[in-house]
Design a protein around this motif. Structure first.
Motif, mmCIF file in Angstrom:
data_model
loop_
_atom_site.group_PDB
_atom_site.id
_atom_site.type_symbol
_atom_site.label_atom_id
_atom_site.label_comp_id
_atom_site.label_asym_id
_atom_site.label_seq_id
_atom_site.Cartn_x
_atom_site.Cartn_y
_atom_site.Cartn_z
ATOM 1 N N SER A 1 -4.289 -1.818 -10.276
ATOM 2 C CA SER A 1 -5.227 -1.286 -9.317
ATOM 3 C C SER A 1 -4.885 -1.351 -8.010
ATOM 4 O O SER A 1 -4.818 -0.583 -7.028
ATOM 5 N N VAL A 2 -4.059 -2.244 -7.918
ATOM 6 C CA VAL A 2 -3.523 -2.723 -6.357
ATOM 7 C C VAL A 2 -2.123 -1.937 -6.289
ATOM 8 O O VAL A 2 -2.174 -1.446 -5.201
ATOM 9 N N THR A 3 -1.142 -1.587 -7.110
ATOM 10 C CA THR A 3 -0.005 -0.808 -6.946
ATOM 11 C C THR A 3 -0.330 0.515 -7.013
ATOM 12 O O THR A 3 0.090 1.283 -6.236
ATOM 13 N N ALA A 4 -1.535 0.947 -7.633
ATOM 14 C CA ALA A 4 -2.123 2.487 -7.573
ATOM 15 C C ALA A 4 -2.628 2.609 -6.277
ATOM 16 O O ALA A 4 -2.421 3.777 -5.959
ATOM 17 N N GLY A 5 -3.191 1.592 -5.694
ATOM 18 C CA GLY A 5 -3.769 1.962 -4.418
ATOM 19 C C GLY A 5 -2.617 2.034 -3.390
ATOM 20 O O GLY A 5 -2.604 2.839 -2.515
ATOM 21 N N LEU A 6 -1.483 1.498 -3.556
ATOM 22 C CA LEU A 6 -0.316 1.477 -2.796
ATOM 23 C C LEU A 6 0.280 2.816 -2.895
ATOM 24 O O LEU A 6 0.968 3.477 -1.968
ATOM 25 N N ALA A 7 0.348 3.155 -4.130
ATOM 26 C CA ALA A 7 0.882 4.649 -4.598
ATOM 27 C C ALA A 7 0.135 5.607 -3.974
ATOM 28 O O ALA A 7 0.907 6.618 -3.520
#
Length: 227
Positions: free
Chosen positions: A112-118
């Protein structure tokens, strides 16, 4: 090892996980350090100001080689912020208690965090592209050459949607895998090997931050490139 997705508490329908609380803590610490380093700038800098100036100079040189001087001057704060945030998140997993203390987990080991960064990277790419080239020219660039637009445009649109997914999965997979492997080695070889893994993790965490921002820099360079 506590899973990065464990729910700590809820705010209405939103569930707050340990990865999110760690991310909030990192944001607070980075904001505080930035404030302390810049609140009283001096010609003869103190240790904190010196460290901040060195970091800014190194990052400006790094992104200058990827984006070019013009784009670096304009958009350096965005790229530097992403790099610093990702690398600090990555290094947080090396702190004692990471993954074991309630509310403390490696943020970049959570999809969820890396998706937000992406998602941030996705909008950064296209907003900069539109700003530099104009909406009409930027949209037309996705359909070049025009006589093959019926074929090229769908492929380019698919590529633009795949890029953020690739960024998110690459960062998540590498960090989650590194954390899992290190945890298993701790259990099998409690002496010696964990120390070696932690030393290697110092390099690995930096490389992941560099890869994410390097790919984003390439995407932005392509989006701003004139035909």
């Amino acid at each position: 090892m506590e899973e990065a997705g464990n729910v700590i508490f809820s705010i209405g329908p939103l569930q707050v996980t340990s990865a999110v609380t760690t991310m909030w803590a990192i944001i607070f610490v980075l904001a505080l350090v930035s404030f302390l380093a810049t609140r009283n700038l001096k010609e003869v800098p103190g240790p904190l100001q010196s460290l901040a100036e060195i970091a800014v100079d190194k990052l400006r040189d790094y992104f200058g080689g990827l984006l070019g001087e013009k784009n670096t001057r304009k958009y350096f704060p965005v790229f530097a912020t992403l790099f610093i945030f990702i690398i600090v998140c990555n290094y947080s997993g090396l702190l004692p208690g990471a993954g074991h203390v309630k509310g403390f987990a490696l943020p970049t080991a959570s999809l969820s965090v890396t998706a937000g960064l992406a998602i941030v990277a996705f909008f950064t790419t296209h907003v900069i592209g539109i700003r530099e080239r104009g909406l009409k020219h930027y949209a037309l660039s996705l359909a070049q050459p025009l006589y093959l637009s019926f074929l090229i445009l769908p492929l380019n649109l698919i590529e633009q949607l795949v890029r953020p997914a690739s960024l998110a999965l690459r960062l998540y997979g590498n960090m989650y895998g590194e954390e899992t492997v290190t945890e298993q080695l701790y259990e099998i070889f409690p002496i010696g090997v964990p120390l070696i893994m932690n030393v290697l993790s110092l390099l690995f965490c930096m490389l992941q931050a560099m890869v994410f921002t390097m790919l984003l820099s390439i995407y932005v360079s392509e989006a701003t490139e004139e035909e």
